[in-house]
Design a protein around this motif. Structure first.
Motif, mmCIF file in Angstrom:
data_model
loop_
_atom_site.group_PDB
_atom_site.id
_atom_site.type_symbol
_atom_site.label_atom_id
_atom_site.label_comp_id
_atom_site.label_asym_id
_atom_site.label_seq_id
_atom_site.Cartn_x
_atom_site.Cartn_y
_atom_site.Cartn_z
ATOM 1 N N MET A 173 76.551 3.574 40.282
ATOM 2 C CA MET A 173 76.916 4.890 39.728
ATOM 3 C C MET A 173 75.896 5.312 38.671
ATOM 4 S SD MET A 173 80.334 5.867 40.350
ATOM 5 C CE MET A 173 81.651 5.164 41.269
ATOM 6 N N LYS A 174 75.466 4.293 37.881
ATOM 7 C CA LYS A 174 74.568 4.594 36.766
ATOM 8 C C LYS A 174 73.219 5.104 37.268
ATOM 9 C CE LYS A 174 73.499 0.937 34.193
ATOM 10 N NZ LYS A 174 73.698 -0.116 33.197
ATOM 11 N N TYR A 175 72.720 4.499 38.341
ATOM 12 C CA TYR A 175 71.362 4.836 38.778
ATOM 13 C C TYR A 175 71.335 5.889 39.887
ATOM 14 C CZ TYR A 175 70.161 0.950 35.815
ATOM 15 O OH TYR A 175 70.021 0.133 34.721
ATOM 16 N N GLY A 202 70.940 6.069 45.467
ATOM 17 C CA GLY A 202 70.071 6.181 44.285
ATOM 18 C C GLY A 202 68.612 5.922 44.630
ATOM 19 N N PRO A 203 67.817 5.530 43.612
ATOM 20 C CA PRO A 203 66.365 5.422 43.803
ATOM 21 C C PRO A 203 65.917 4.246 44.674
ATOM 22 C CG PRO A 203 66.984 4.701 41.614
ATOM 23 C CD PRO A 203 68.220 5.257 42.233
ATOM 24 N N GLY A 204 66.789 3.253 44.869
ATOM 25 C CA GLY A 204 66.370 2.079 45.654
ATOM 26 C C GLY A 204 65.501 1.171 44.807
ATOM 27 N N HIS A 258 63.231 -10.378 40.780
ATOM 28 C CA HIS A 258 63.324 -10.541 39.325
ATOM 29 C C HIS A 258 64.310 -9.608 38.636
ATOM 30 C CE1 HIS A 258 60.005 -7.625 39.352
ATOM 31 N NE2 HIS A 258 60.455 -7.267 38.168
ATOM 32 N N ILE A 259 64.883 -8.631 39.334
ATOM 33 C CA ILE A 259 65.922 -7.838 38.640
ATOM 34 C C ILE A 259 67.157 -8.679 38.338
ATOM 35 C CG2 ILE A 259 65.373 -5.440 39.291
ATOM 36 C CD1 ILE A 259 67.431 -5.749 41.545
ATOM 37 N N PHE A 260 67.245 -9.862 38.991
ATOM 38 C CA PHE A 260 68.402 -10.726 38.734
ATOM 39 C C PHE A 260 68.173 -11.635 37.522
ATOM 40 C CE2 PHE A 260 69.089 -9.576 43.172
ATOM 41 C CZ PHE A 260 70.434 -9.239 43.139
ATOM 42 N N PHE A 310 67.639 -9.661 31.102
ATOM 43 C CA PHE A 310 66.882 -8.677 30.334
ATOM 44 C C PHE A 310 65.810 -7.933 31.129
ATOM 45 C CE2 PHE A 310 68.213 -11.965 27.238
ATOM 46 C CZ PHE A 310 69.177 -11.200 26.605
ATOM 47 N N VAL A 311 65.870 -8.016 32.469
ATOM 48 C CA VAL A 311 64.891 -7.268 33.260
ATOM 49 C C VAL A 311 65.457 -5.886 33.556
ATOM 50 C CG1 VAL A 311 63.725 -7.103 35.479
ATOM 51 C CG2 VAL A 311 63.820 -9.278 34.281
ATOM 52 N N GLN A 312 64.680 -4.873 33.190
ATOM 53 C CA GLN A 312 65.067 -3.496 33.509
ATOM 54 C C GLN A 312 63.831 -2.831 34.074
ATOM 55 O OE1 GLN A 312 66.535 -2.820 29.404
ATOM 56 N NE2 GLN A 312 68.387 -2.143 30.414
ATOM 57 N N LEU A 313 63.985 -2.143 35.179
ATOM 58 C CA LEU A 313 62.827 -1.502 35.789
ATOM 59 C C LEU A 313 62.555 -0.215 35.030
ATOM 60 C CD1 LEU A 313 63.787 -2.021 39.515
ATOM 61 C CD2 LEU A 313 62.420 -3.487 38.042
ATOM 62 N N GLY A 314 61.232 -0.002 34.798
ATOM 63 C CA GLY A 314 60.896 1.134 33.954
ATOM 64 C C GLY A 314 60.973 2.479 34.646
ATOM 65 N N ASP A 315 60.946 2.483 36.009
ATOM 66 C CA ASP A 315 60.728 3.753 36.691
ATOM 67 C C ASP A 315 61.960 4.646 36.790
ATOM 68 O OD1 ASP A 315 61.841 1.901 38.286
ATOM 69 O OD2 ASP A 315 60.659 2.320 40.080
ATOM 70 N N GLN A 316 63.138 4.140 36.408
ATOM 71 C CA GLN A 316 64.288 5.036 36.511
ATOM 72 C C GLN A 316 65.132 4.903 35.259
ATOM 73 O OE1 GLN A 316 66.529 2.432 38.244
ATOM 74 N NE2 GLN A 316 64.927 1.466 39.396
ATOM 75 N N PRO A 317 64.865 5.757 34.273
ATOM 76 C CA PRO A 317 65.618 5.619 33.027
ATOM 77 C C PRO A 317 67.114 5.776 33.278
ATOM 78 C CG PRO A 317 64.391 7.688 33.085
ATOM 79 C CD PRO A 317 63.999 6.927 34.293
ATOM 80 N N ALA A 366 73.855 3.499 28.397
ATOM 81 C CA ALA A 366 73.339 2.311 27.717
ATOM 82 C C ALA A 366 73.385 1.115 28.650
ATOM 83 C CB ALA A 366 74.207 2.026 26.500
ATOM 84 N N SER A 367 72.352 0.285 28.581
ATOM 85 C CA SER A 367 72.363 -0.905 29.423
ATOM 86 C C SER A 367 71.670 -2.036 28.696
ATOM 87 C CB SER A 367 71.676 -0.601 30.746
ATOM 88 O OG SER A 367 70.477 0.079 30.495
ATOM 89 N N SER A 368 71.955 -3.245 29.143
ATOM 90 C CA SER A 368 71.430 -4.409 28.440
ATOM 91 C C SER A 368 70.482 -5.224 29.291
ATOM 92 C CB SER A 368 72.608 -5.301 28.033
ATOM 93 O OG SER A 368 73.311 -5.698 29.192
ATOM 94 N N GLY A 369 70.417 -4.937 30.588
ATOM 95 C CA GLY A 369 69.574 -5.750 31.464
ATOM 96 C C GLY A 369 70.212 -7.098 31.764
ATOM 97 N N LEU A 370 71.506 -7.227 31.523
ATOM 98 C CA LEU A 370 72.172 -8.517 31.745
ATOM 99 C C LEU A 370 73.119 -8.492 32.940
ATOM 100 C CD1 LEU A 370 73.066 -9.523 28.090
ATOM 101 C CD2 LEU A 370 71.337 -10.510 29.562
ATOM 102 N N GLY A 371 73.505 -7.294 33.354
ATOM 103 C CA GLY A 371 74.538 -7.169 34.385
ATOM 104 C C GLY A 371 74.239 -7.972 35.637
ATOM 105 N N LEU A 372 73.061 -7.798 36.204
ATOM 106 C CA LEU A 372 72.750 -8.476 37.464
ATOM 107 C C LEU A 372 72.593 -9.980 37.266
ATOM 108 C CD1 LEU A 372 70.321 -5.989 39.233
ATOM 109 C CD2 LEU A 372 72.716 -6.402 39.711
ATOM 110 N N ALA A 373 72.039 -10.361 36.095
ATOM 111 C CA ALA A 373 71.878 -11.797 35.828
ATOM 112 C C ALA A 373 73.253 -12.459 35.809
ATOM 113 C CB ALA A 373 71.166 -12.005 34.502
ATOM 114 N N GLY A 413 67.945 4.553 48.485
ATOM 115 C CA GLY A 413 69.146 3.877 47.996
ATOM 116 C C GLY A 413 69.071 2.367 48.122
ATOM 117 N N SER A 414 70.030 1.699 47.491
ATOM 118 C CA SER A 414 70.067 0.229 47.521
ATOM 119 C C SER A 414 71.381 -0.241 48.107
ATOM 120 C CB SER A 414 70.008 -0.360 46.109
ATOM 121 O OG SER A 414 69.241 0.411 45.250
ATOM 122 N N VAL A 415 71.345 -1.468 48.623
ATOM 123 C CA VAL A 415 72.592 -2.129 49.023
ATOM 124 C C VAL A 415 72.601 -3.492 48.340
ATOM 125 C CG1 VAL A 415 74.052 -2.915 50.906
ATOM 126 C CG2 VAL A 415 72.380 -1.106 51.306
#
Ligand code: ADP
Length: 681
Positions: free
Chosen positions: A342-344, A375-377, A385-387, A390-397, A401-408, A430-432
């Motif tokens: 939803m966020k992205y 979304g952007p995919g 490495h998104i898993f 603290f990894v957040q991809l720069g290309d889609q602000p 608020a996010s912490s980069g921890l959700g997927l980890a 989009g992503s799956v």
């Protein structure tokens, strides 16, 4: 290499055999001797030398002259040296030089090159007291060879020495290579040892830092949860008040949502620190998976609406219903993935697919979830490495608020549950995100009965007047508990630290104490220990209230003697349930009503079947926020669909006009959620 020994370089037994063969053919004695006088091989040595000439000191002196001559002439660069001794016997030697070192010499002899003068030897026997017969017999054994034969023998000998030297050289090179290898190996081992020591030190430093980080996070989370408890709790208290206006209620909802969002972030940081220090455990319990999926769907409808996205649930018919699983973690993974989707995603929608995979053995199955967005995919190279934390991809602000921890956290939880998680999709399309976990399928009768209760509206008649002590150092949180409990008519007293709590307990004997753990002067653990050490203390229930969220603290709290445990921020129902559980307090509940969002969704299809005219009337009343007109429109609907009217009335009572409007517009085919369908697999 140090001094070379003949036996290090040459197979002595093999050479001995060779020399024995030479002797058998020629009858000429041979031997291999080194500079130290060590005899490596010996064949056919003559009695005349060993039993006579080398025994008598005078004749032995002549032998030594021969030895000295030969040894001093061995290194003149000639392939061999020959010497005729004072007794007329000839000896030939050829040096074996390996890598510039004299390793040994091959010698052959003794022999006569011309017939010996027997008289001379008789004379020798007399002169030196030798047994004449034995001496002459030994003399007869000395071989006599011709000059030509001597030449051939010398060449053979020189070649043999050369051959042994070549073999020795090869072996020497092998030994040197082995030694170099051993040295390299030893140096490698030394380096590994050094590195291990360094790594151990680094690991210890890192562990110390990690421990410090955990302590910091636990403290920080405590500091953040304490005021958050007041924020969320007072919003709740105010929302419960009858004379709150629509606008105030909306504002309170915003405060609650923001507070909950903050709590979510704090919990994420804390979860990650728990995962990193290996303190996360699986807590399996029975779960109604269909209910969980529906609950998530209800929650997500609201967010989707706010962002004008579609949210679709595709639940396959083979999704098992009653399972044993760590429901808390499964729910968190699903909420994180859908929340991210939803966020992205800016346009389009998000689909949650829930399906069972083939039943493996009786009672064991796998469930698969897919969260698909428009979304952007994610680029292939980012998928792994998104898993990481603290990894957040720069290309889609992100918009939130996010912490980069959700997927980890998702990956850690899914793996802990014995499953695997991954992501697919095309950048721009989009992503799956998908994961699959094994679960235990339960028989429906083993499921605990679901608690179906509405809001608490008072206390049942005929109960004692309970004395409750609130021990809490923060005035806001003391007041919050006070406000939550006051309407039920409990006797309440307050203490701002453990010492005061112990004193009030001694004099007032409360039925139950709400015990904050962290307090000045005397903390809640110590106060609990004091109280529980008394006879009267056994009659008093103590419910710990703490902003600490770690399992370790929970154990400490129970070990100190607390009967129960509630985490901040708490909800009013948790406080009331603790009273029922610990004191048997009976409350009166409002008649069960279906949660608003679920009621709406259940009736989405029915809404669409209403005549447009009715829908339009309702739509207009809702957009004007005209409460009376909404009521009238609902009554008109009742004639067509009574249960739908009940559901709408419940939503209207909660003043959820925005949500109702959105549903009505969806039914009119304007905007709104897609209808739910089952996947046809
Ligand atoms: P965050 O708190 O930043 O969302 P996550 O660990 O949940 O942290 O996600 C890590 C990063 O992965 C995000 O910052 C974002 O760049 C990317 N990401 C996660 N989910 C999606 C998605 N559904 N679509 C596109 N990018 C995503």
């Amino acid at each position: 290499m140090n001094k070379l020994r003949f036996s290090d370089l040459i197979d002595v037994a093999m050479v001995q055999e060779l020399m024995d063969g030479y002797y058998a053919v020629t009858g000429i004695p041979t031997g291999i001797i080194d500079g130290e006088g060590h005899v490596w091989t010996a064949t056919g040595w003559l009695d005349i030398c060993t039993k006579f000439h080398r025994i008598n000191p005078v004749t032995a002196e002549k032998c030594r002259e021969s030895d000295t001559y030969i040894s001093t002439h061995l290194h003149t660069g000639q392939p061999y040296v020959s010497y005729k001794c004072a007794h007329g016997l000839t000896d030939v030697s050829s040096p074996i030089i390996v890598g510039g070192q004299h390793v040994a010499q091959v010698m052959t002899g003794q022999f006569f090159l011309e017939k010996p003068d027997v008289e001379f030897f008789r004379e020798q026997a007399r002169k030196f007291g030798f047994d004449e017969d034995a001496y002459l017999k030994a003399l007869a054994e000395v071989p006599l060879i011709t000059e030509e034969k001597l030449d051939a023998i010398m060449k053979f000998l020189a070649k043999l020495a050369q051959f042994l030297a070549d073999m020795g050289y090869k072996r020497l090179k092998e030994i040197e290579a082995q030694e170099a290898l051993q040295q390299a190996h030893a140096s490698l081992e030394r380096k590994v040892e050094e590195r291990t020591v360094e790594l151990k030190a680094a690991k210890e430093t890192a562990e110390a830092a990690n421990r410090a980080k955990s302590v910091f996070l636990a403290n920080m989370s405590h500091e953040l949860r304490t005021p958050l408890n007041a924020v969320l709790g007072f919003s709740q208290v105010m929302k419960n008040s009858r004379d709150v206006t629509v606008e105030q209620r909306e504002n309170l909802n915003i405060i609650t949502r923001s507070g909950e969002h903050l709590l979510h972030l704090i919990n994420n940081v804390l979860d990650m620190s728990k995962i990193e220090s290996g303190r996360v455990e699986l807590e399996e319990s029975p779960l109604d998976l269909h209910q969980l999926v529906q609950e998530i769907r209800s929650l997500m409808y609201v967010r989707a609406h706010e962002k004008e996205l579609n949210f679709t649930l595709e639940q396959s018919p083979d999704l098992p219903r009653h399972i044993a699983v760590d429901g808390g973690k499964l729910r968190q993974v699903l909420l994180n993935l859908i929340g991210n989707a939803m966020k992205y995603t800016k346009q389009g929608g998000v689909t949650l697919r829930a399906m069972g995979t083939q039943q493996e053995t009786a009672g064991r199955a796998s469930v698969r979830f897919e969260v698909k967005d428009t979304g952007p995919g994610i680029h292939r190279e980012d998928r792994e490495h998104i898993f990481a934390p603290f990894v957040q991809l720069g290309d889609q602000p992100p918009t939130e608020a996010s912490s980069g921890l959700g997927l980890a956290i998702c990956r850690q939880y899914v793996e802990l549950m014995g499953g695997a998680i991954g992501v697919a999709g095309e950048p721009g399309k989009g992503s799956v995100f998908y994961f699959e976990i094994p679960v235990t399928v339960l028989a429906p009768e083993t499921m605990p009965a679901a608690r179906q209760r509405g809001r608490v509206i008072g206390m049942a008649e005929g109960q004692p007047r309970y004395r409750l002590l609130i021990a809490e150092d923060h005035p806001e949180n003391r007041l919050l508990l006070h406000k939550m409990l006051e309407p039920f008519g409990f006797d309440l007293r307050e203490a701002a630290n453990g010492q005061v709590a112990v004193a009030i307990f001694a004099e007032w004997r409360p039925h139950l104490i709400w015990m904050d753990i962290r307090m000045p002067i005397m903390d809640g653990l110590e106060a609990t220990r004091h109280i529980k050490a008394t006879d009267a203390g056994a009659q008093t229930r103590i419910v710990a209230i703490t902003a600490h969220a770690l399992e370790k603290e929970r154990r400490e709290i129970l070990a100190a003697g607390c009967d129960d445990f509630i985490r901040k921020p708490y909800k009013d129902v948790e406080i009331l349930e603790a009273l029922t559980k610990n004191l048997g307090v009976r409350f009166v509940y409002e008649e069960e009503t279906t949660p608003v969002a679920v009621a709406m969704e259940l009736h989405a299809a029915a809404l669409a079947e209403l005549p447009d005219e009715l829908l339009n009337t309702l739509e207009q009343a809702l957009s004007r926020i005209d409460i009376n007109a909404v009521g009238r429109a609902i009554e008109e609907i009742r004639a067509h669909h009574p249960s739908l009217a009940d559901a709408l009335a419940a939503v209207a009572r909660d003043l959820q006009f925005g949500r109702m409007l959105w549903m009505v517009r969806a039914a009119l085919g304007e905007t709104g959620p897609e209808d739910e369908t089952c996947i046809k697999k």
